[in-house]
Design a protein around this motif. Structure first.
Motif, PDB file in Angstrom:
ATOM      1  N   ARG A   1     -16.613 -28.190   7.733  1.00  0.00           N
ATOM      2  CA  ARG A   1     -17.237 -29.008   8.771  1.00  0.00           C
ATOM      3  C   ARG A   1     -18.634 -28.445   9.051  1.00  0.00           C
ATOM      4  NH1 ARG A   1     -13.775 -30.016  14.001  1.00  0.00           N
ATOM      5  NH2 ARG A   1     -14.164 -27.786  14.266  1.00  0.00           N
ATOM      6  N   ARG A   2     -19.638 -29.321   8.993  1.00  0.00           N
ATOM      7  CA  ARG A   2     -21.013 -28.873   9.074  1.00  0.00           C
ATOM      8  C   ARG A   2     -21.790 -29.563  10.181  1.00  0.00           C
ATOM      9  NH1 ARG A   2     -22.769 -28.639   2.615  1.00  0.00           N
ATOM     10  NH2 ARG A   2     -21.372 -26.911   2.071  1.00  0.00           N
ATOM     11  N   PHE A   3     -22.760 -28.866  10.673  1.00  0.00           N
ATOM     12  CA  PHE A   3     -23.636 -29.363  11.722  1.00  0.00           C
ATOM     13  C   PHE A   3     -24.456 -30.555  11.243  1.00  0.00           C
ATOM     14  CE2 PHE A   3     -26.383 -29.263  15.311  1.00  0.00           C
ATOM     15  CZ  PHE A   3     -27.691 -29.410  14.847  1.00  0.00           C
ATOM     16  N   VAL A   4     -24.584 -31.555  12.108  1.00  0.00           N
ATOM     17  CA  VAL A   4     -25.420 -32.723  11.826  1.00  0.00           C
ATOM     18  C   VAL A   4     -26.586 -32.804  12.806  1.00  0.00           C
ATOM     19  CG1 VAL A   4     -25.483 -35.242  11.720  1.00  0.00           C
ATOM     20  CG2 VAL A   4     -23.491 -34.012  10.847  1.00  0.00           C
ATOM     21  N   ALA A   5     -26.263 -32.783  14.099  1.00  0.00           N
ATOM     22  CA  ALA A   5     -27.302 -32.947  15.118  1.00  0.00           C
ATOM     23  C   ALA A   5     -26.798 -32.424  16.449  1.00  0.00           C
ATOM     24  CB  ALA A   5     -27.691 -34.420  15.254  1.00  0.00           C
ATOM     25  N   ALA A   6     -27.739 -32.094  17.320  1.00  0.00           N
ATOM     26  CA  ALA A   6     -27.385 -31.676  18.673  1.00  0.00           C
ATOM     27  C   ALA A   6     -28.474 -32.129  19.631  1.00  0.00           C
ATOM     28  CB  ALA A   6     -27.208 -30.163  18.748  1.00  0.00           C
ATOM     29  N   ILE A   7     -28.072 -32.238  20.901  1.00  0.00           N
ATOM     30  CA  ILE A   7     -29.007 -32.644  21.935  1.00  0.00           C
ATOM     31  C   ILE A   7     -28.781 -31.770  23.157  1.00  0.00           C
ATOM     32  CG2 ILE A   7     -27.479 -34.503  22.760  1.00  0.00           C
ATOM     33  CD1 ILE A   7     -30.105 -36.136  23.257  1.00  0.00           C
TER      34      ILE A   7
ATOM     35  N   PHE B   1     -20.588 -33.201  32.297  1.00  0.00           N
ATOM     36  CA  PHE B   1     -21.243 -33.574  31.049  1.00  0.00           C
ATOM     37  C   PHE B   1     -22.667 -33.031  30.934  1.00  0.00           C
ATOM     38  CE2 PHE B   1     -21.518 -36.024  27.293  1.00  0.00           C
ATOM     39  CZ  PHE B   1     -22.767 -36.636  27.256  1.00  0.00           C
ATOM     40  N   SER B   2     -23.434 -33.131  31.978  1.00  0.00           N
ATOM     41  CA  SER B   2     -24.845 -32.735  31.899  1.00  0.00           C
ATOM     42  C   SER B   2     -25.026 -31.228  31.757  1.00  0.00           C
ATOM     43  CB  SER B   2     -25.602 -33.243  33.122  1.00  0.00           C
ATOM     44  OG  SER B   2     -25.078 -32.680  34.299  1.00  0.00           O
ATOM     45  N   ASN B   3     -23.946 -30.459  31.900  1.00  0.00           N
ATOM     46  CA  ASN B   3     -24.020 -29.004  31.715  1.00  0.00           C
ATOM     47  C   ASN B   3     -23.807 -28.588  30.262  1.00  0.00           C
ATOM     48  OD1 ASN B   3     -24.395 -28.743  34.439  1.00  0.00           O
ATOM     49  ND2 ASN B   3     -22.345 -27.962  34.869  1.00  0.00           N
ATOM     50  N   TYR B   4     -23.465 -29.560  29.420  1.00  0.00           N
ATOM     51  CA  TYR B   4     -23.082 -29.263  28.048  1.00  0.00           C
ATOM     52  C   TYR B   4     -24.120 -29.734  27.037  1.00  0.00           C
ATOM     53  CZ  TYR B   4     -18.400 -27.883  29.433  1.00  0.00           C
ATOM     54  OH  TYR B   4     -17.334 -27.223  29.980  1.00  0.00           O
ATOM     55  N   ILE B   5     -24.359 -28.891  26.062  1.00  0.00           N
ATOM     56  CA  ILE B   5     -25.033 -29.318  24.842  1.00  0.00           C
ATOM     57  C   ILE B   5     -24.038 -30.147  24.051  1.00  0.00           C
ATOM     58  CG2 ILE B   5     -25.945 -28.520  22.625  1.00  0.00           C
ATOM     59  CD1 ILE B   5     -26.923 -25.994  24.192  1.00  0.00           C
ATOM     60  N   MET B   6     -24.502 -31.269  23.534  1.00  0.00           N
ATOM     61  CA  MET B   6     -23.630 -32.143  22.755  1.00  0.00           C
ATOM     62  C   MET B   6     -24.051 -32.121  21.289  1.00  0.00           C
ATOM     63  SD  MET B   6     -21.481 -33.103  24.969  1.00  0.00           S
ATOM     64  CE  MET B   6     -20.569 -34.271  23.936  1.00  0.00           C
ATOM     65  N   GLY B   7     -23.066 -31.987  20.435  1.00  0.00           N
ATOM     66  CA  GLY B   7     -23.358 -31.916  19.012  1.00  0.00           C
ATOM     67  C   GLY B   7     -22.552 -32.909  18.203  1.00  0.00           C
ATOM     68  N   TRP B   8     -23.039 -33.174  17.014  1.00  0.00           N
ATOM     69  CA  TRP B   8     -22.319 -33.965  16.016  1.00  0.00           C
ATOM     70  C   TRP B   8     -22.163 -33.105  14.758  1.00  0.00           C
ATOM     71  CZ3 TRP B   8     -20.047 -38.612  16.791  1.00  0.00           C
ATOM     72  CH2 TRP B   8     -20.452 -39.370  17.887  1.00  0.00           C
ATOM     73  N   PHE B   9     -20.955 -33.105  14.228  1.00  0.00           N
ATOM     74  CA  PHE B   9     -20.648 -32.408  12.993  1.00  0.00           C
ATOM     75  C   PHE B   9     -19.972 -33.393  12.054  1.00  0.00           C
ATOM     76  CE2 PHE B   9     -21.274 -27.845  13.985  1.00  0.00           C
ATOM     77  CZ  PHE B   9     -21.579 -27.948  15.325  1.00  0.00           C
TER      78      PHE B   9
END
Length: 124
Positions: free
Chosen positions: A45-51, A29-37
């Motif tokens: 489908r559109r981008f909302v946020a990422a961390i 998990f910690s190797n991945y950028i996590m996003g919300w669409f």
């Protein structure tokens, strides 16, 4: 087998709040950028946020800046999206996604794994 499972969607009145959660398994998990669409009726489908991997950097679509907050807990393999001051135009199916690579990542094709989505409806 990688799984991303969203929860927390529902029906809320305009001006209300919801907190979405995404539980990840089967990946580092910690190797991945996590996003919300999000996918609204009749739209792409559109981008909302990422961390970012450690949570030190965040990125938001202009439409949600100042209202939504993304966070993650690498010890629990979870990512959350706190949504405040919700508007009818926020109505959509919200998806959690995981992507490996450079920062930032705002496009669908930049993410490798997706959840099944959770419905958010903002209506009076």
């Amino acid at each position: 087998q990688v799984q991303l499972v969203e929860s927390g969607g529902g029906l809320v009145q305009p001006g209300g709040s919801l907190r979405l959660a995404c539980a990840a398994s089967g990946l580092a998990f910690s190797n991945y950028i996590m996003g919300w669409f999000r996918l609204a009726p009749g739209k792409e489908r559109r981008f909302v946020a990422a961390i970012s991997w450690s949570g030190s950097s965040t990125d938001y679509a202009d439409s949600v800046k100042g209202r939504f907050t993304v966070s993650r807990d690498n010890a629990k393999n979870t990512v959350s999206l706190q949504m405040n001051d919700l508007k009818p135009e926020d109505t959509a199916v919200y998806y959690c996604a995981a992507g490996i690579g450079s920062w930032p990542r705002q496009f669908n094709h930049e993410y490798d794994y997706w959840g099944q989505g959770t419905q958010v409806t903002v209506s009076s």
